[in-house]
Design an enzyme around this catalytic site. Sequence first.
Site, short mmCIF file in Angstrom:
data_model
loop_
_atom_site.label_atom_id
_atom_site.label_comp_id
_atom_site.label_asym_id
_atom_site.label_seq_id
_atom_site.Cartn_x
_atom_site.Cartn_y
_atom_site.Cartn_z
N GLU A 165 30.62 27.80 -16.28
CA GLU A 165 30.41 28.26 -17.66
C GLU A 165 29.22 29.21 -17.81
O GLU A 165 28.24 28.89 -18.48
CB GLU A 165 30.25 27.06 -18.60
CG GLU A 165 31.47 26.18 -18.64
CD GLU A 165 31.33 24.99 -19.60
OE1 GLU A 165 30.27 24.86 -20.25
OE2 GLU A 165 32.29 24.21 -19.71
N GLU A 357 37.75 21.52 -16.46
CA GLU A 357 37.19 20.52 -17.38
C GLU A 357 38.06 20.44 -18.62
O GLU A 357 38.50 21.48 -19.16
CB GLU A 357 35.77 20.88 -17.85
CG GLU A 357 34.71 20.72 -16.81
CD GLU A 357 33.32 21.07 -17.35
OE1 GLU A 357 33.08 20.97 -18.57
OE2 GLU A 357 32.48 21.45 -16.52
O1 IFM Z 1 28.97 18.30 -20.36
C1 IFM Z 1 29.45 19.60 -20.44
C2 IFM Z 1 29.53 20.23 -19.08
O2 IFM Z 1 28.32 20.21 -18.43
C3 IFM Z 1 29.98 21.66 -19.20
N1 IFM Z 1 31.19 21.77 -19.98
C4 IFM Z 1 31.25 21.07 -21.23
C5 IFM Z 1 30.83 19.62 -21.06
C6 IFM Z 1 30.90 18.90 -22.42
O3 IFM Z 1 30.04 19.51 -23.33
#
Ligand code: IFM
Length: 452
Positions: A165, A357
């Site tokens: 990210e 994710e």
């Molecule tokens: O916890 C975070 C992660 O580190 C990166 N993506 C989003 C998740 C939830 O906010």
Amino acid sequence: MLEFPEDFVWGVSSSAYQIEGAAAEDGRTPSVWDTASARPGFIADGQTGAVACDSYHRVDEDADLIAGLGVSASRFSISWSRVLPDGTAGRVNKAGLDYYDRVVDGLLARGVTPWVTLFHWDYPQVLQDLGGWLHADSPRWFADYAEVVVDRLGDRVRHWMTLNEPQCFIGFGHVKGEHAPGLRLSRREALLVLHRALLGHGLAVRVLRAHADGHRVGWAPVGVTAYPATESAEDIEAARRFMFEQCGDDWTFSNTLYADPVVFGRYPGLDYGDVISDLPEPGPGDLETISTPIDFYGVNIYTGTCVRAGEDGEPVEVPLGPGHPRTAMDWPVTPPALYWGPRLLAERYGLPVYITENGCATTDWVGLDGAVRDPGRVDYLDRHLREVARAIRDGVDIRGYFQWSILDNFEWAFGYTRRFGLVHVDFENGTRTPKDSYRWYRGVVSSGRVGG
Ligand code: IFM
């Protein structure tokens, strides 16, 4: 009933600073998150990741929990400053690498394939003090770190993600000041950070590839996800444009500013918006480096924006209805984001997609009877996985899904106030309790089916 392909990769996700703890142990030096955590008011309840889930000391227990789900893959990240206490590749911390050896071996011994993210935001403070990603040498520092990691783990780890990210560590970390390193740079400077981080990505891809054949290398961006209000061609085109053409108010969450250079070797053109004029002039060979081919497009998707075509065909955001469901992060629950996000990304970038994710924070706790009931998470995952299955059925090349997260953990500026785990963690003593969603996900993984 919707079925997933036999070879679909089922996994869970986590990251170093969010779970490991042991922040000052065995030679690890501070990352920008340790520094930021010490700043009054930066983290909810004044918390830090100094202990987190204590995963550093619970390698076998956590590996058992992951394997107990029946998943074939576990995505975790490496703490750069645990491996390289000086940030740069001179002094390698054997104890730090030994820890990741134990993690990798523990997973492999249980039949779980490790998927490693090299950078999930915990930048070495010592390098930040030199300017961090603004420093001209920062891409090389990252590539050298990648080399040290792949040298040690590359005989067993074959799946890699470079950056997690970049939209967040640049947007929240370097523009809005809400995440470490807590900077509020000008747009011009922040875009230089972006360029250097992408250069680091490209150099690291080359390092990983050079190490051995057969490594699968990708990244894990986030970005705006749009889905059309209806399946009319006009609304679909509006969603496509919302995701890829419009910068909107917040350039930091763009898809194309980050992904076009990585996949196509060029930044978006001037018609994208005036942000483009603040991009640094790429040096000779920069874009070739940045666009070193990757094998897959990892993407983190939690929510999306509903879009329709306006009278003039321009994308128009469709407001959510009153009382629309939201997670404990206050993020709207929008399952079609997991159909349209991967579909539009696969269409534009032509790469296999992995959902690196997806998940939700809910307010769950250990009941009087010792159980942790999280029906909201079960429902969220069910709805979103149905959309993934539907997309695959419609021909979208989605190869895997990593639920975020195996454990409740340190949710950055929210500290421990937001729980994303399939497993509840008591942060007073580290006790792990699998939630109802853990058993539900195990059922999905073992049957390869959702719905009905
Ligand atoms: O916890 C975070 C992660 O580190 C990166 N993506 C989003 C998740 C939830 O906010």
